[in-house]
Design an enzyme around this catalytic site. Structure first.
Site, PDB file in Angstrom:
ATOM      1  N   VAL A 151       0.844  -1.200   0.000  1.00 53.25           N
ATOM      2  CA  VAL A 151       0.000   0.000   0.000  1.00 53.25           C
ATOM      3  C   VAL A 151       0.876   1.246   0.000  1.00 53.25           C
ATOM      4  CG1 VAL A 151      -1.844   1.246   1.188  1.00 53.25           C
ATOM      5  CG2 VAL A 151      -1.806  -1.252   1.246  1.00 53.25           C
ATOM      6  N   TYR A 152       1.868   1.289   0.875  1.00 48.69           N
ATOM      7  CA  TYR A 152       2.778   2.439   0.949  1.00 48.69           C
ATOM      8  C   TYR A 152       3.531   2.616  -0.368  1.00 48.69           C
ATOM      9  CZ  TYR A 152       6.650   5.403   2.452  1.00 48.69           C
ATOM     10  OH  TYR A 152       7.565   6.426   2.563  1.00 48.69           O
ATOM     11  N   ALA A 153       4.107   1.529  -0.874  1.00 48.73           N
ATOM     12  CA  ALA A 153       4.881   1.623  -2.111  1.00 48.73           C
ATOM     13  C   ALA A 153       4.000   2.103  -3.265  1.00 48.73           C
ATOM     14  CB  ALA A 153       5.512   0.277  -2.440  1.00 48.73           C
ATOM     15  N   SER A 212       1.428   4.056  -3.093  1.00 53.96           N
ATOM     16  CA  SER A 212       1.177   5.494  -2.936  1.00 53.96           C
ATOM     17  C   SER A 212       2.365   6.304  -3.434  1.00 53.96           C
ATOM     18  CB  SER A 212       0.864   5.834  -1.468  1.00 53.96           C
ATOM     19  OG  SER A 212       2.012   5.814  -0.641  1.00 53.96           O
ATOM     20  N   LYS A 213       3.564   5.797  -3.228  1.00 53.74           N
ATOM     21  CA  LYS A 213       4.754   6.527  -3.664  1.00 53.74           C
ATOM     22  C   LYS A 213       5.004   6.371  -5.168  1.00 53.74           C
ATOM     23  CE  LYS A 213       5.639   8.329   0.296  1.00 53.74           C
ATOM     24  NZ  LYS A 213       5.436   9.792   0.485  1.00 53.74           N
TER      25      LYS A 213
END
Length: 243
Positions: free
Chosen positions: A152-154, A156-157
């Protein structure tokens, strides 16, 4: 040849801690005025009292649509223009996708992606009218390769990398530079949400960097002459690829 930051007016989101605070301190040392944006009103009050009159507090909750929309207009009531917008605020979700929940995913995408797009959307007309400006976004090394332990974090980036690099091209005719800085693991509150085993390995191998290292990268990027854009700077702990 470098340009001076003295007299510039910068806006930094997530300015009350970590990379945002380190960048605030760097800009103040260089003679800039910094509008410190954060949702933590008490922390902003304490920090601006300590940092001096060139540090200006702006309480904004970026994941609240009304508060986010009001940010730039409220700032322009406190300062006459904005030279630099640094969209730094963000949050983290690690682990398998099945370990999180829909509300946490919404919150991350709202802060890491939607708020950045909204802040840039709000400031672009102001910078286009002035014919100059710098917009920088905190991305991540996770925005450059598929980090399987933080999908999820990756993601978003990765979205931010695409947004920054498309906006960079749109803003070239208007004299506005758009760029990103992509740190590896930084000593900050976000690490509290890292998978325990990954954090242990990073600490043991010295694979973390201080927020000031990212601030130093921002200083280099922002002081290039106007005909030069550092489109992305990856700042990694030396031992990162051995974690």
């Amino acid at each position: 040849m470098s340009e001076s930051l003295n007299g510039k007016i910068a806006v930094i989101t997530g300015a009350a801690s970590g990379i945002g605070l380190a960048t605030t301190e760097m800009l103040l040392r260089n003679g800039a005025t910094v509008v410190m944006v954060d949702f933590n009103e008490a922390a902003l009050k304490e920090l601006t009292a300590k940092l001096g009159e060139k540090a200006i507090p702006q309480v904004t909750n970026l994941i609240d649509p009304e508060s986010c929309a009001a940010m730039v207009p409220e700032i322009l009531q406190k300062v006459d223009h904005i030279d630099i917008l640094y969209c730094n605020a963000g949050t983290y979700i690690g682990g398998d996708l099945t370990e999180t929940d829909a509300a946490s995913i919404d919150r991350m995408l709202n802060l890491n992606v939607n708020a950045v797009m909204k802040n840039v959307h709000a400031v672009v007309p102001h910078m286009i009218e002035r014919g100059t400006g710098d917009i920088v976004v905190t991305c991540s090394i996770a925005g450059h390769f598929p980090t399987f332990w933080e999908p999820v974090y990756a993601s978003s980036k990765w979205a931010i990398t695409c947004f920054v690099q498309t906006m960079r091209r749109q803003m070239i005719p208007h004299g506005v530079r758009v760029a990103q800085v992509s740190p590896g693991p930084v000593v900050s509150a976000l690490l509290a949400d890292w998978p325990e085993e990954n954090l242990r390995k990073a600490k043991e191998s010295g694979s973390l960097i201080d927020p000031s290292e990212v601030a130093d990268a921002l200083e280099f990027m922002l002081t290039r002459k106007r005909t030069v854009t550092i489109r992305d700077m990856l700042v990694l702990p030396t031992n990162f690829d051995r974690v």
